[in-house]
Design a protein around this motif. Structure first.
Motif, mmCIF file in Angstrom:
data_model
loop_
_atom_site.group_PDB
_atom_site.id
_atom_site.type_symbol
_atom_site.label_atom_id
_atom_site.label_comp_id
_atom_site.label_asym_id
_atom_site.label_seq_id
_atom_site.Cartn_x
_atom_site.Cartn_y
_atom_site.Cartn_z
ATOM 1 N N ILE A 1 -38.774 -33.061 -75.746
ATOM 2 C CA ILE A 1 -37.825 -32.024 -76.139
ATOM 3 C C ILE A 1 -37.158 -31.481 -74.882
ATOM 4 O O ILE A 1 -37.833 -30.987 -73.972
ATOM 5 C CB ILE A 1 -38.540 -30.897 -76.902
ATOM 6 C CG1 ILE A 1 -39.073 -31.435 -78.236
ATOM 7 C CG2 ILE A 1 -37.601 -29.717 -77.149
ATOM 8 C CD1 ILE A 1 -39.821 -30.424 -79.066
ATOM 9 N N HIS B 1 -49.198 -26.811 -81.339
ATOM 10 C CA HIS B 1 -48.140 -27.148 -82.297
ATOM 11 C C HIS B 1 -47.404 -25.870 -82.692
ATOM 12 O O HIS B 1 -48.015 -24.817 -82.895
ATOM 13 C CB HIS B 1 -48.713 -27.797 -83.553
ATOM 14 C CG HIS B 1 -49.530 -29.011 -83.278
ATOM 15 N ND1 HIS B 1 -48.982 -30.236 -83.011
ATOM 16 C CD2 HIS B 1 -50.883 -29.174 -83.222
ATOM 17 C CE1 HIS B 1 -49.941 -31.121 -82.806
ATOM 18 N NE2 HIS B 1 -51.110 -30.499 -82.939
ATOM 19 N N ASN C 1 -37.244 -31.437 -91.288
ATOM 20 C CA ASN C 1 -36.549 -31.365 -90.008
ATOM 21 C C ASN C 1 -35.145 -30.792 -90.111
ATOM 22 O O ASN C 1 -34.484 -30.584 -89.096
ATOM 23 C CB ASN C 1 -36.521 -32.740 -89.345
ATOM 24 C CG ASN C 1 -37.922 -33.189 -88.950
ATOM 25 O OD1 ASN C 1 -38.731 -32.392 -88.498
ATOM 26 N ND2 ASN C 1 -38.219 -34.463 -89.161
ATOM 27 N N TYR D 1 -43.137 -30.511 -74.117
ATOM 28 C CA TYR D 1 -43.264 -30.593 -75.567
ATOM 29 C C TYR D 1 -42.520 -31.824 -76.090
ATOM 30 O O TYR D 1 -41.510 -32.250 -75.522
ATOM 31 C CB TYR D 1 -42.686 -29.346 -76.234
ATOM 32 C CG TYR D 1 -43.587 -28.134 -76.169
ATOM 33 C CD1 TYR D 1 -44.565 -27.920 -77.126
ATOM 34 C CD2 TYR D 1 -43.455 -27.208 -75.132
ATOM 35 C CE1 TYR D 1 -45.394 -26.814 -77.068
ATOM 36 C CE2 TYR D 1 -44.278 -26.087 -75.063
ATOM 37 C CZ TYR D 1 -45.244 -25.898 -76.038
ATOM 38 O OH TYR D 1 -46.058 -24.797 -75.977
ATOM 39 N N ILE E 1 -43.358 -24.420 -84.557
ATOM 40 C CA ILE E 1 -42.080 -24.766 -85.187
ATOM 41 C C ILE E 1 -41.074 -23.652 -84.937
ATOM 42 O O ILE E 1 -41.416 -22.470 -84.917
ATOM 43 C CB ILE E 1 -42.216 -25.025 -86.697
ATOM 44 C CG1 ILE E 1 -43.000 -23.897 -87.386
ATOM 45 C CG2 ILE E 1 -42.850 -26.370 -86.975
ATOM 46 C CD1 ILE E 1 -43.102 -24.040 -88.886
ATOM 47 N N LEU F 1 -37.510 -27.396 -86.202
ATOM 48 C CA LEU F 1 -37.742 -28.284 -85.066
ATOM 49 C C LEU F 1 -39.170 -28.023 -84.635
ATOM 50 O O LEU F 1 -39.535 -26.875 -84.350
ATOM 51 C CB LEU F 1 -36.781 -27.974 -83.913
ATOM 52 C CG LEU F 1 -37.038 -28.724 -82.604
ATOM 53 C CD1 LEU F 1 -36.885 -30.228 -82.788
ATOM 54 C CD2 LEU F 1 -36.119 -28.218 -81.506
ATOM 55 N N ASN F 2 -40.009 -29.066 -84.638
ATOM 56 C CA ASN F 2 -41.400 -28.823 -84.277
ATOM 57 C C ASN F 2 -41.669 -29.215 -82.828
ATOM 58 O O ASN F 2 -41.069 -30.116 -82.263
ATOM 59 C CB ASN F 2 -42.366 -29.522 -85.235
ATOM 60 C CG ASN F 2 -42.431 -31.012 -85.026
ATOM 61 O OD1 ASN F 2 -41.414 -31.654 -84.837
ATOM 62 N ND2 ASN F 2 -43.638 -31.560 -85.063
ATOM 63 N N PHE F 3 -42.553 -28.469 -82.211
ATOM 64 C CA PHE F 3 -42.929 -28.633 -80.809
ATOM 65 C C PHE F 3 -44.401 -29.020 -80.734
ATOM 66 O O PHE F 3 -45.242 -28.388 -81.381
ATOM 67 C CB PHE F 3 -42.731 -27.315 -80.055
ATOM 68 C CG PHE F 3 -41.303 -26.884 -79.905
ATOM 69 C CD1 PHE F 3 -40.666 -26.975 -78.681
ATOM 70 C CD2 PHE F 3 -40.586 -26.362 -80.974
ATOM 71 C CE1 PHE F 3 -39.347 -26.561 -78.518
ATOM 72 C CE2 PHE F 3 -39.279 -25.953 -80.829
ATOM 73 C CZ PHE F 3 -38.653 -26.050 -79.595
ATOM 74 N N ASP G 1 -41.249 -33.835 -79.979
ATOM 75 C CA ASP G 1 -40.997 -33.551 -81.386
ATOM 76 C C ASP G 1 -41.934 -34.362 -82.265
ATOM 77 O O ASP G 1 -42.878 -34.993 -81.782
ATOM 78 C CB ASP G 1 -39.531 -33.800 -81.730
ATOM 79 C CG ASP G 1 -39.109 -35.257 -81.546
ATOM 80 O OD1 ASP G 1 -39.991 -36.148 -81.493
ATOM 81 O OD2 ASP G 1 -37.894 -35.508 -81.450
ATOM 82 N N ASP G 2 -41.660 -34.386 -83.569
ATOM 83 C CA ASP G 2 -42.557 -35.046 -84.518
ATOM 84 C C ASP G 2 -42.612 -36.551 -84.328
ATOM 85 O O ASP G 2 -43.553 -37.201 -84.776
ATOM 86 C CB ASP G 2 -42.135 -34.732 -85.951
ATOM 87 C CG ASP G 2 -40.736 -35.202 -86.269
ATOM 88 O OD1 ASP G 2 -39.810 -34.864 -85.512
ATOM 89 O OD2 ASP G 2 -40.561 -35.921 -87.269
#
Length: 523
Positions: free
Chosen positions: A325, A370, A358, A317, A372, A362-364, A319-320
């Motif tokens: 990650i 996708h 953010n 994964y 969060i 934390l987005n994956f 992040d944005d």
């Protein structure tokens, strides 16, 4: 003396889907409900008030569920890691029936109300308190009771109104002696809440002193509650009827919130609003009006339920910004599993320049996948162990600004200034300019601003119920809009704006006489 337990609170911790911390009712020795060895000194009264606030903190889980779980922003079923969060899925998808009520026994909140009733009874006759001390304590007690009843009212509509402390001098010989019927109308309940607010304000005698770093109820908190109550009264149908005094109620709400705003200051960085576990100086920061206090080693909030398990495989994964990650990126240092997860479409509401995105999540990302994970209320690491001891705000200044914007919009006034105060902080001074449009365009702009500002602060469901489109329809029914409506505006779902009363309470309390909310009997 034998302890007294109200019949309405017999199942205070009995909840259909959720487990709560055991509610500690022992604010004093065994003969607390009499006046033998307690209620003799100001310090004992202070201790009782601390106990009342401790009970409110214990109800944080309940307050969150009543205001957040139905807001349409949470996923149901399986999380992105494959961990199930089935304990709340039926409520997230609005599956409410008599046999699936969500909470039983009025969510256990009458045990807290009983303690407040007894507190009021004892303090009103406390000759050992100065008039200013007595007034401040009563201002807190009436404000807190109104707060509990407002949450009950917004959830079930008509509820039992218990305002005395008969049990202070006697022990009921049977459970039936403590039963009480529901109010005859919703208006009766709302009027009762307004009366308690008036008593709170009168008791405070214009004393805006705030105690314990904003972790105790204050006159400012009562004014915020008054704002919410009168705004609700002005906009929400009561007993099936449209409000008849909306302008007067709007003006009352406006005056209440305008009395609060000058006394507080927005924190410059949105992230610092919530850094209350890692930095003691942020406890009760300049923006906070009233908060539930958590301290390391004393109590923890329930936001560990929003995080992945440390053992989850999140390899691959990014992040944005496309950065890989790492394993355990938030250093959660526990083995819990995800119980609540927000929709990725919520994260997509935020602009790239909006700092709230953010700070909150934390987005994956992995190809088309996708997800969060909430990082708000993350707490802090203490000797390698994460402590979920961030404060949980009930009222803060940005709420006051956006409530004022909503009031102005309903009055036909320009809400630009208030919206931009919140937006400029979020974008660190480079926010897109709000353009004053018609009522519905403004209302939706305020609603989405609130959605991004107050993620997981227990406001989303009540916003959906209170806020309106151009025809006056609650946004809870506007399913054509992105992340807005959650109920169909038809006979099959319209009644679900209120929660059902559980069968156990209906059958145990003869004074209710099967008085279920419309649409639920037999379901």
């Amino acid at each position: 003396m034998k302890k007294l337990i109200l019949a309405l609170a017999l199942a205070a911790s009995s909840i259909t889907f959720y487990s709560c911390n055991k509610m500690d009712l022992d604010l004093a020795p065994e003969d607390y409900f009499a006046s033998g060895s307690f209620w003799k000194t100001p310090d004992q009264v202070k201790g009782a008030m601390i106990g009342i606030h401790s009970q409110l903190r214990n109800a944080q889980n309940v307050l969150w569920h009543l205001g957040e779980i139905r807001g349409g922003t949470l996923r149901d079923g399986t999380s992105f890691t494959g961990t199930a969060s089935l304990n709340s899925s039926s409520l997230i998808i609005q599956d409410f029936r008599e046999s699936n009520p969500g909470y039983s026994s009025w969510a256990g909140l009458y045990s807290q109300i009983f303690q407040i009733n007894n507190f009021i009874y004892q303090v009103e006759s406390a000759g050992y308190l100065s008039e200013s001390e007595k007034g401040y304590f009563l201002g807190q007690a009436y404000g807190l009771r109104a707060f509990y009843y407002f949450n009950l009212f917004r959830t079930w509509g008509r509820v039992p109104l218990i305002a005395d402390a008969k049990a202070a001098n006697q022990t009921p010989t049977s459970a039936e002696e403590a039963y009480a019927p529901r109010s005859k109308t919703e208006k009766e309940t709302l009027d009762f809440i307004k009366q308690d607010i008036a008593k709170s304000i009168a008791s405070f005698k214009d004393d805006y002193t705030i105690r314990n770093q904003k972790a105790q109820w204050s006159l400012a908190a009562t004014q915020m509650l008054k704002t919410e109550v009168y705004l609700w009264s002005a906009k929400v149908n009561i007993d099936g009827q449209a409000p008849s005094t909306s302008i007067q109620d709007l003006q009352t709400a406006k005056a209440a919130v305008e009395a609060v705003i000058p006394k507080f200051t927005l924190v410059n960085d949105f992230a610092n609003v919530f850094a209350t576990a890692s930095s003691a100086s942020n406890k009760g920061n300049a923006e906070t009006i009233f908060t539930l206090r958590y301290q390391f080693g004393e109590a923890t909030n329930f936001f560990g339920n929003f995080l992945y398990a440390q053992s989850d495989d999140i390899s691959g994964y990014v992040d944005d910004k496309g950065n890989p990650i790492p394993a355990d990126p938030l250093k959660i240092s526990n083995t819990g599993i995800i119980r609540y997860e927000y929709k990725y479409s919520l994260y997509q509401l935020f602009d790239a320049a909006d700092s709230r995105a953010n700070v909150t999540f934390l987005n994956f990302n992995k190809g088309s996948q996708h997800a969060i994970i909430m990082r708000k209320f993350l707490g802090t690491l203490v000797e390698g162990v994460r402590s979920y001891s961030d404060d949980y705000p009930i009222y803060r200044l940005s709420d006051a600004y956006l409530l004022l914007a909503e009031i102005k919009n309903k009055l036909g006034q320009d809400p630009t200034q208030e919206i931009m105060m919140v937006r400029n902080r979020a974008y660190k001074g480079a926010a897109p300019q709000f353009v004053n449009g018609g009522f519905e365009a403004n209302e939706l702009a305020i609603f989405y601003e609130r959605t991004k500002e107050f993620v997981s602060e227990g406001k989303r469901w009540f916003d959906l119920r209170r806020m309106q489109d151009g025809s006056g329809k609650p946004l809870v029914f506007r399913k054509d809009l992105n992340l807005v409506g959650v109920l169909d505006d038809n006979d099959l779902q319209r009644h679900k704006i209120l929660w059902p009363i559980d069968l156990g309470t209906l059958s145990a309390d003869p004074t209710l006489n099967g008085d279920q909310n419309i649409g639920y009997p037999g379901t």
